[in-house]
Design an enzyme around this catalytic site. Sequence first.
Site, mmCIF file in Angstrom:
data_model
loop_
_atom_site.group_PDB
_atom_site.id
_atom_site.type_symbol
_atom_site.label_atom_id
_atom_site.label_comp_id
_atom_site.label_asym_id
_atom_site.label_seq_id
_atom_site.Cartn_x
_atom_site.Cartn_y
_atom_site.Cartn_z
ATOM 1 N N HIS A 132 -69.019 107.272 -1.284
ATOM 2 C CA HIS A 132 -69.735 106.270 -2.077
ATOM 3 C C HIS A 132 -71.211 106.186 -1.682
ATOM 4 O O HIS A 132 -72.008 105.641 -2.438
ATOM 5 C CB HIS A 132 -69.070 104.907 -1.909
ATOM 6 C CG HIS A 132 -67.734 104.812 -2.578
ATOM 7 N ND1 HIS A 132 -67.597 104.636 -3.937
ATOM 8 C CD2 HIS A 132 -66.475 104.896 -2.082
ATOM 9 C CE1 HIS A 132 -66.314 104.596 -4.250
ATOM 10 N NE2 HIS A 132 -65.613 104.761 -3.146
ATOM 11 N N SER A 136 -70.009 111.357 -5.856
ATOM 12 C CA SER A 136 -69.163 112.543 -5.863
ATOM 13 C C SER A 136 -69.805 113.653 -6.693
ATOM 14 O O SER A 136 -70.806 113.434 -7.391
ATOM 15 C CB SER A 136 -67.779 112.207 -6.444
ATOM 16 O OG SER A 136 -67.908 111.718 -7.758
ATOM 17 N N LYS A 158 -59.824 107.214 -14.685
ATOM 18 C CA LYS A 158 -59.255 108.562 -14.597
ATOM 19 C C LYS A 158 -58.198 108.630 -13.494
ATOM 20 O O LYS A 158 -57.149 109.266 -13.658
ATOM 21 C CB LYS A 158 -60.373 109.576 -14.335
ATOM 22 C CG LYS A 158 -61.337 109.754 -15.505
ATOM 23 C CD LYS A 158 -62.468 110.674 -15.137
ATOM 24 C CE LYS A 158 -61.998 112.101 -14.964
ATOM 25 N NZ LYS A 158 -61.522 112.689 -16.208
ATOM 26 N N ASP A 159 -58.466 108.000 -12.346
ATOM 27 C CA ASP A 159 -57.473 107.978 -11.272
ATOM 28 C C ASP A 159 -56.223 107.202 -11.688
ATOM 29 O O ASP A 159 -55.100 107.579 -11.319
ATOM 30 C CB ASP A 159 -58.084 107.371 -10.008
ATOM 31 C CG ASP A 159 -59.152 108.260 -9.403
ATOM 32 O OD1 ASP A 159 -59.170 109.463 -9.738
ATOM 33 O OD2 ASP A 159 -59.957 107.756 -8.606
ATOM 34 N N GLU A 202 -41.535 123.900 6.028
ATOM 35 C CA GLU A 202 -41.793 123.278 4.737
ATOM 36 C C GLU A 202 -42.789 124.120 3.942
ATOM 37 O O GLU A 202 -43.561 124.903 4.502
ATOM 38 C CB GLU A 202 -42.340 121.866 4.928
ATOM 39 C CG GLU A 202 -41.328 120.881 5.499
ATOM 40 C CD GLU A 202 -40.216 120.591 4.520
ATOM 41 O OE1 GLU A 202 -40.491 120.145 3.397
ATOM 42 O OE2 GLU A 202 -39.056 120.820 4.894
#
Length: 357
Positions: A132, A136, A158-159, A202
């Site tokens: 911030h 971005s 969007k998130d 994994e």
Amino acid sequence: MQIIREVYFGSSFRYIHCSGASFIFAFIFAHIARALYYGSFSHNPSVWISGIILFIVLMIIAFIGYVLPFGSMSFWGATVITNLLSAIPCIIQWISGGLFVHNPTLSRFFVFHFILPLILLAFILFHLFYLHLFSSTNPLAFSFGISPDPFFPFIFSKDFFALFILIPCFSLQTFFGFLSFSHPDNAFEVSYLNTPQHIVPEWYFLSFYAILKSLPSKNAGFMLMLSFLFILFLFMEFSRSFASFNASPSYHISSFYFSFFSSITLGSQIPEELFIYYGRLFIIFMLLSFYPIQFHDIKIKCFNNISSNSLANNIIAASLFYSSFPFCLLIVSPSTLFLALLQLNSNLALDYILFRA
């Protein structure tokens, strides 16, 4: 098994935790891929370095959590990884509480699995702070000269939309299990005398496991695996002084993605000669695709801004770009190559002795 049988909705808690780890790593890989494509390491190096530290700490937490159920596969996977540290004196006894993985190891891993997420939370706060602070990146590859999009409501919406898509997929995986992330042998009880035919970690560790299987030397494979992690810090260092903000070339990014996902597939295969050969091949492809991504902005800076810089500086920077790859190979893992050749020569000598005998 205590959680599944004795706790109300214990199976749901267990599968939410297990599936959540896989989903988190899937989104982290996508997030790092986006950062590589947009050139975020040159736009804001502080965000990049805090993100890589987050990724390394999260891998440690995931490995410790993978060992805690103490199934057959997780026990032998922990045995393989802890034995990689045998080159460091007394480190196995300090981590495992003995000479091998057993009950004191689980107690220590449980403590680490509880404390490390608190450290991870601190790095998340640093990551968000630097994000911030400088804003971005964006698909247009512009960092300055235009007003950045506000976090609310543009990025937040969007998130939220991505979260709205994620929740149904996560619910299907948790309650129906349409994708098998864990190996079925991990549901068996630990047997110290019965080793599985093929030890498979994994899926988010398979690319690093492919590196370990591709080299004949244990120490060389471990050092090369660490080199692939710590080489990400070099992106920030080289781009800070030379690079302007430009998106990385798509063909290098595509080559890296293809090699990475191919190594995931090879990591799940039995270590036969054909798979080991292809594993070494894709390791070379990943190394070759790292450096054009890393030095792409230096080349753009050199050849597109000749009018604003002296010719000598551009020639020096261009020479640095084209000669960087062999020097970086020597810097990153000289002892890795030496140990691999030493192990290969010792194997050839042993075969020769056995043949003469």
